[in-house]
Design a protein around this motif. Structure first.
Motif, mmCIF file in Angstrom:
data_model
loop_
_atom_site.group_PDB
_atom_site.id
_atom_site.type_symbol
_atom_site.label_atom_id
_atom_site.label_comp_id
_atom_site.label_asym_id
_atom_site.label_seq_id
_atom_site.Cartn_x
_atom_site.Cartn_y
_atom_site.Cartn_z
ATOM 1 N N GLY A 232 -20.031 63.267 -37.460
ATOM 2 C CA GLY A 232 -19.350 63.790 -38.638
ATOM 3 C C GLY A 232 -18.985 62.747 -39.667
ATOM 4 N N VAL A 233 -19.329 61.477 -39.414
ATOM 5 C CA VAL A 233 -19.106 60.420 -40.395
ATOM 6 C C VAL A 233 -20.377 60.292 -41.229
ATOM 7 C CG1 VAL A 233 -18.572 57.992 -40.765
ATOM 8 C CG2 VAL A 233 -17.541 59.202 -38.834
ATOM 9 N N ASP A 234 -20.286 60.584 -42.509
ATOM 10 C CA ASP A 234 -21.463 60.596 -43.374
ATOM 11 C C ASP A 234 -22.089 59.210 -43.475
ATOM 12 O OD1 ASP A 234 -21.077 63.286 -43.880
ATOM 13 O OD2 ASP A 234 -19.924 62.933 -45.723
ATOM 14 N N GLY A 235 -23.434 59.184 -43.420
ATOM 15 C CA GLY A 235 -24.170 57.949 -43.662
ATOM 16 C C GLY A 235 -24.002 56.897 -42.604
ATOM 17 N N LEU A 236 -23.618 57.292 -41.407
ATOM 18 C CA LEU A 236 -23.342 56.317 -40.352
ATOM 19 C C LEU A 236 -24.628 55.985 -39.595
ATOM 20 C CD1 LEU A 236 -20.691 55.001 -39.177
ATOM 21 C CD2 LEU A 236 -20.901 56.676 -37.324
ATOM 22 N N SER A 237 -24.868 54.704 -39.350
ATOM 23 C CA SER A 237 -25.996 54.277 -38.519
ATOM 24 C C SER A 237 -25.490 53.297 -37.477
ATOM 25 C CB SER A 237 -27.087 53.629 -39.367
ATOM 26 O OG SER A 237 -26.594 52.504 -40.066
ATOM 27 N N ILE A 238 -25.904 53.492 -36.240
ATOM 28 C CA ILE A 238 -25.449 52.647 -35.139
ATOM 29 C C ILE A 238 -26.414 51.489 -34.975
ATOM 30 C CG2 ILE A 238 -24.905 52.558 -32.683
ATOM 31 C CD1 ILE A 238 -24.142 55.488 -32.823
ATOM 32 N N LEU A 239 -25.882 50.271 -34.973
ATOM 33 C CA LEU A 239 -26.711 49.087 -34.830
ATOM 34 C C LEU A 239 -27.335 49.036 -33.445
ATOM 35 C CD1 LEU A 239 -24.597 46.201 -36.454
ATOM 36 C CD2 LEU A 239 -26.075 47.881 -37.564
ATOM 37 N N ASP A 240 -28.530 48.447 -33.376
ATOM 38 C CA ASP A 240 -29.137 48.190 -32.072
ATOM 39 C C ASP A 240 -28.238 47.258 -31.265
ATOM 40 O OD1 ASP A 240 -31.331 49.754 -32.622
ATOM 41 O OD2 ASP A 240 -32.525 48.074 -33.390
ATOM 42 N N PRO A 241 -28.118 47.458 -29.985
ATOM 43 C CA PRO A 241 -28.864 48.358 -29.095
ATOM 44 C C PRO A 241 -28.214 49.719 -28.889
ATOM 45 C CG PRO A 241 -27.557 46.874 -27.771
ATOM 46 C CD PRO A 241 -27.278 46.505 -29.206
ATOM 47 N N GLY A 242 -27.405 50.195 -29.813
ATOM 48 C CA GLY A 242 -26.745 51.483 -29.670
ATOM 49 C C GLY A 242 -25.426 51.381 -28.941
ATOM 50 N N LEU A 243 -24.995 52.504 -28.382
ATOM 51 C CA LEU A 243 -23.774 52.534 -27.575
ATOM 52 C C LEU A 243 -24.165 52.189 -26.140
ATOM 53 C CD1 LEU A 243 -22.049 55.773 -28.953
ATOM 54 C CD2 LEU A 243 -21.684 53.395 -29.643
ATOM 55 N N VAL A 244 -23.570 51.128 -25.619
ATOM 56 C CA VAL A 244 -23.984 50.562 -24.335
ATOM 57 C C VAL A 244 -22.765 50.025 -23.590
ATOM 58 C CG1 VAL A 244 -26.289 49.925 -25.155
ATOM 59 C CG2 VAL A 244 -24.389 48.301 -25.406
ATOM 60 N N GLU A 245 -22.983 49.650 -22.331
ATOM 61 C CA GLU A 245 -21.962 48.889 -21.604
ATOM 62 C C GLU A 245 -21.826 47.548 -22.328
ATOM 63 O OE1 GLU A 245 -20.266 46.006 -19.622
ATOM 64 O OE2 GLU A 245 -22.380 46.019 -18.969
ATOM 65 N N VAL A 246 -20.610 47.180 -22.714
ATOM 66 C CA VAL A 246 -20.430 46.164 -23.754
ATOM 67 C C VAL A 246 -20.924 44.770 -23.380
ATOM 68 C CG1 VAL A 246 -18.524 47.410 -24.846
ATOM 69 C CG2 VAL A 246 -18.032 45.687 -23.086
ATOM 70 N N SER A 247 -21.026 44.460 -22.085
ATOM 71 C CA SER A 247 -21.524 43.133 -21.736
ATOM 72 C C SER A 247 -22.996 42.981 -22.091
ATOM 73 C CB SER A 247 -21.304 42.828 -20.256
ATOM 74 O OG SER A 247 -22.176 43.588 -19.439
ATOM 75 N N THR A 248 -23.688 44.110 -22.321
ATOM 76 C CA THR A 248 -25.112 44.061 -22.676
ATOM 77 C C THR A 248 -25.345 44.117 -24.182
ATOM 78 O OG1 THR A 248 -25.466 46.472 -22.587
ATOM 79 C CG2 THR A 248 -25.615 45.246 -20.514
ATOM 80 N N TRP A 249 -24.270 44.264 -24.971
ATOM 81 C CA TRP A 249 -24.438 44.357 -26.428
ATOM 82 C C TRP A 249 -24.760 42.966 -26.987
ATOM 83 C CZ3 TRP A 249 -22.892 42.643 -31.173
ATOM 84 C CH2 TRP A 249 -23.189 43.451 -32.281
ATOM 85 N N ARG A 250 -26.035 42.770 -27.356
ATOM 86 C CA ARG A 250 -26.510 41.521 -27.955
ATOM 87 C C ARG A 250 -26.023 40.296 -27.183
ATOM 88 N NH1 ARG A 250 -27.179 42.291 -34.501
ATOM 89 N NH2 ARG A 250 -27.810 44.479 -34.445
ATOM 90 N N ALA A 251 -26.150 40.361 -25.882
ATOM 91 C CA ALA A 251 -25.724 39.244 -25.036
ATOM 92 C C ALA A 251 -26.470 37.979 -25.442
ATOM 93 C CB ALA A 251 -25.983 39.575 -23.576
ATOM 94 N N ASP A 252 -25.733 36.901 -25.676
ATOM 95 C CA ASP A 252 -26.342 35.659 -26.158
ATOM 96 C C ASP A 252 -26.467 34.601 -25.074
ATOM 97 O OD1 ASP A 252 -23.663 35.194 -25.930
ATOM 98 O OD2 ASP A 252 -23.333 34.732 -28.051
ATOM 99 N N ASN A 253 -25.961 34.898 -23.883
ATOM 100 C CA ASN A 253 -26.135 33.981 -22.743
ATOM 101 C C ASN A 253 -25.842 34.753 -21.462
ATOM 102 O OD1 ASN A 253 -23.239 33.779 -22.036
ATOM 103 N ND2 ASN A 253 -23.078 32.686 -23.992
ATOM 104 N N ASP A 254 -26.009 34.112 -20.353
ATOM 105 C CA ASP A 254 -25.762 34.777 -19.073
ATOM 106 C C ASP A 254 -24.525 34.220 -18.374
ATOM 107 O OD1 ASP A 254 -26.692 32.303 -18.417
ATOM 108 O OD2 ASP A 254 -28.372 32.989 -17.180
ATOM 109 N N LEU A 255 -23.575 33.722 -19.186
ATOM 110 C CA LEU A 255 -22.386 33.106 -18.615
ATOM 111 C C LEU A 255 -21.272 34.116 -18.332
ATOM 112 C CD1 LEU A 255 -22.160 29.843 -20.771
ATOM 113 C CD2 LEU A 255 -23.215 30.167 -18.510
ATOM 114 N N ALA A 256 -21.380 35.308 -18.911
ATOM 115 C CA ALA A 256 -20.338 36.307 -18.685
ATOM 116 C C ALA A 256 -20.339 36.723 -17.221
ATOM 117 C CB ALA A 256 -20.567 37.517 -19.579
#
Length: 274
Positions: A232-256
């Protein structure tokens, strides 16, 4: 890290756990009381992944802010339900990209206000205001918000691990939509909350936290419900990789730290208004 007993004004009932102080404990902080630590210990008995989940959620926040500042040029942030100051706060990450980045922290815990203002006393581009994150009129109209935020320019509105604190009757989806409609195209919404596909976990944590915090809690939800907050939010686009488990959102290393159990997870992502 051993917790110390922090200063507290008389108005604060330190026998009642606070979500902000419990989160501080899970991150290894020292700004928490015995009541907070006891509640955390009880929670860990039933949902042992909670401490790792909190750490990974903090990593997510840092990555999001860095990406928005570096890749999208965002220089204004409103952090709803910011919690107690810790390392690599929003302003530190954003101002590492541009020292002129402006950050408004919002929390209703008076201890957050006291500690935050002490930390930010000499940072003219950052402020902490004490407000309920559901009070969008009060937040957006606050003199400190108006001092720092130009609403004719893009803003990143952060709701990181706080929407589960809002009960259904207060309609968190309507809150997200209300904030979105006040922001210009090119702004961003960052949303994540605790979810579980196990009914018994949702019920236990929801009931436990509501009782422990004196009703300052909403509900552990399901993944599809968070997606519904953005509908219902007009003009909304979700950035890649979408809605995910947050540790996988654009993970930049494997230290987490790796979450060893999945009884619940932090689920979310970033959406752009256009």
């Amino acid at each position: 890290m051993a917790a110390r007993e922090l200063w507290s004004p008389e108005a604060i009932d330190t026998d009642v756990p606070s979500v902000a102080r419990m989160y501080d404990f899970f991150l290894g902080g020292s700004d928490n009381y015995e009541s907070d630590r006891a509640a955390c210990a009880q929670l860990l008995e039933q949902v042992p992944s909670t401490m790792t989940l909190a750490v990974n959620n903090r990593h997510f926040l840092r990555r999001v802010v860095r990406v928005l500042a570096q890749e999208y040029g965002i220089r204004q942030f409103i952090d709803h339900g910011s919690g107690l100051p810790t390392q690599d706060n929003v302003h530190q990450v954003a101002q590492a990209v541009d020292p002129e980045a402006a950050v408004v922290y919002v929390d209703n815990d008076p201890i957050v206000l006291a500690h935050g203002r002490a930390l930010l006393d000499e940072n003219e581009r950052t402020t902490v205001i004490q407000a309920d994150m559901r009070d969008t009129d009060g937040i957006f109209g606050h003199e400190e918000t108006r001092r720092l935020i130009d609403f004719d320019q893009p803003v990143a509105a952060l709701f990181v691990s706080v929407l589960h604190c809002i009960p259904d009757e207060d309609d968190p989806a309507a809150l997200v939509r209300d904030v979105a409609r006040r922001l210009v195209p090119g702004s961003f919404l960052v949303v994540c909350q605790l979810v579980s596909d196990r009914p018994e976990i949702r019920k236990f944590v929801t009931d436990f936290m509501a009782e422990a915090t004196g009703g300052h809690w909403g509900r552990v939800r399901e993944e599809h419900e968070l997606a519904g907050f953005l509908e219902g939010v007009d003009g909304l686009s979700i950035l890649d990789p979408g809605l995910v488990e947050v540790s996988t959102w654009r993970a930049d290393n494997d230290l987490a730290p790796v979450q060893q159990t999945d009884e619940w997870v932090e689920w979310g992502g970033v959406a752009r208004l256009g």
